[in-house]
Design an enzyme around this catalytic site. Structure first.
Site, PDB file in Angstrom:
ATOM      1  N   CYS A  74       0.813  -1.218   0.000  1.00 61.56           N
ATOM      2  CA  CYS A  74       0.000   0.000   0.000  1.00 61.56           C
ATOM      3  C   CYS A  74       0.849   1.271   0.000  1.00 61.56           C
ATOM      4  CB  CYS A  74      -0.985   0.005   1.160  1.00 61.56           C
ATOM      5  SG  CYS A  74      -0.274  -0.243   2.791  1.00 61.56           S
ATOM      6  N   ASP A 281      -7.475   5.539  -1.595  1.00 68.57           N
ATOM      7  CA  ASP A 281      -7.106   4.344  -0.832  1.00 68.57           C
ATOM      8  C   ASP A 281      -6.623   3.250  -1.782  1.00 68.57           C
ATOM      9  OD1 ASP A 281      -6.959   2.133   0.844  1.00 68.57           O
ATOM     10  OD2 ASP A 281      -8.720   2.724   2.005  1.00 68.57           O
ATOM     11  N   HIS A 283      -6.140   0.120  -1.082  1.00 67.42           N
ATOM     12  CA  HIS A 283      -6.478  -1.214  -0.607  1.00 67.42           C
ATOM     13  C   HIS A 283      -7.622  -1.845  -1.391  1.00 67.42           C
ATOM     14  CE1 HIS A 283      -4.408   0.823   2.766  1.00 67.42           C
ATOM     15  NE2 HIS A 283      -3.875  -0.375   2.946  1.00 67.42           N
TER      16      HIS A 283
END
Length: 395
Positions: A74, A281, A283
């Protein structure tokens, strides 16, 4: 269903809150919006940012390594996003907008190709992971903001197309003359042309380049600057003394945002509204992408097409790296001036300090009367650089 891929792509867009109806200004990477009247413009701006997420089924890293970065990549993806934004500014401009299914510009294709998950991409996950080994990180190990900043600096050396000068400011200090020597390496300290006697070549960001190569470009006298500043803004939580200054960073036209997040969960912060940070994000696990036969890149999955995520600013991990892009020397001078102004006007703790040159940090005050400071601003910078004014840890 594999639990490691149970992320946004499997949950659906219903899990995302719509953008708030508020009269407070919305700031996205140096641009101000009104959430009541410009919601579509806000979403278009966010969607136009490059969104790099976990991928799966790409060629093994190093030939025998992982074929997915789910669970560990990430921060590497956040590093790609902040660098990707710098390349968009460099080649397309801040006002460029992505439109689905539109014929892609050559420069845009060039940027995407640099990040595709394959070993020969300038800034691919493969390159970042393998370069990280030199920073003490094994492949598959989680990175912090400083590590990814150092890796991006090393990789940028090989990108002769973008010619970015990447500077990582350490110890919470931005040394102005150090950056100007980096971005204008063919000039000596006094501003005179400086070339290598062996053939007129000078060193740029660790790479030999001909100064005349940029003669036909706007950047002929300045290699565009990507400035990354790793910071620690507290112990386990962010020190509230830094919150307003951190928010102000998103108002600067040179802003590239912030990489950070929560412990072992990185995000790319691109703006704020009220007390909430707006972020992309990484993820989400998506299949790796291959270019089409006509060299176009299937790019829908490289742009976040749902309302952006938000997080209260107090929830952010105190370990971050802020980024700025200065296309010209004037941009950099303007950034220095703006930073000083809002630091003074806000009356809050600056995130970092700026000094004219590193020698100022080493001067003994007893010798100041013996020195000829033709620029009174240099004296002011000296007194502004006291350590106690830039304490980075919570008390």
């Amino acid at each position: 269903l594999d639990i490691t891929t149970l992320t946004y792509d499997t949950l659906g867009f219903g899990e995302f809150d719509d953008f708030p109806e508020t009269s407070e200004p919305v700031w996205i990477l140096g641009k101000e919006f009104n959430a009541l009247t410009e919601k579509e413009d806000i979403l278009s701006d966010v969607t136009s940012r490059l969104w790099f997420t976990y991928r799966k089924n790409f060629p093994p890293i190093g030939g025998t390594g992982p074929t997915s970065d789910t669970g560990w990549g990430c921060m590497l993806r956040c590093g790609q996003m902040i660098l990707g934004e710098a390349l968009v500014r460099r080649h397309l401009g801040r006002d460029w907008r992505w439109v689905r299914s539109q014929t892609q510009r050559e420069d845009y294709i060039g940027i995407l190709n640099a990040f595709l998950d394959k070993k020969d991409g300038y800034y691919s996950l493969h390159q970042i992971a393998q370069m990280g080994v030199g920073e003490g990180k094994s492949i598959g190990q989680w990175y912090g903001p400083n590590t990814v900043a150092q890796v991006l600096k090393k990789l940028a050396v090989f990108d002769s197309w973008s010619r970015l000068a990447v500077h990582v400011a350490m110890d919470n200090t931005v040394v102005i003359e150090e950056i100007k020597r980096l971005c204008m390496p063919w000039l000596d300290y006094g501003g005179a042309a400086c070339v290598d006697l062996q053939g007129g070549m000078s060193e740029r960001n660790g790479c030999l380049e001909g100064a005349c190569a940029l003669a036909e470009e706007e950047t002929a006298l300045w290699n565009p600057l990507l400035l990354l500043i790793p910071l620690r803004l507290g112990l386990s939580d962010i020190n509230e003394a830094y919150i307003e200054t951190l928010k102000q960073c998103f108002q600067l036209p040179q802003s590239l945002g912030v990489i950070g997040g929560k412990p072992n969960s990185a995000h790319y912060f691109i703006g704020y509204v009220g007390e909430e940070l707006i972020y992309l994000d990484p993820h989400t696990t998506q299949p790796a992408v291959e270019p089409c036969e006509d060299s176009q890149v299937p790019d829908d999955t490289y742009h976040c097409q749902h309302p952006p995520c938000r997080m209260h600013i107090c929830e952010i991990d105190p370990s971050v790296a802020v980024g700025f892009f200065c296309r010209t020397e004037d941009d950099f001078d303007d950034w220095c001036l703006r930073f000083r102004k809002f630091s003074i006007h806000l009356g809050t703790k600056p995130l970092f300090r700026t000094v004219r040159d590193v020698v100022i940090l080493l001067i003994n005050p007893l010798f100041l009367p013996l020195l000829d400071f033709s620029d009174s601003d240099r004296l002011e910078r000296f007194f502004d650089s006291e350590d106690e004014e830039f304490e980075i840890l919570s008390l």
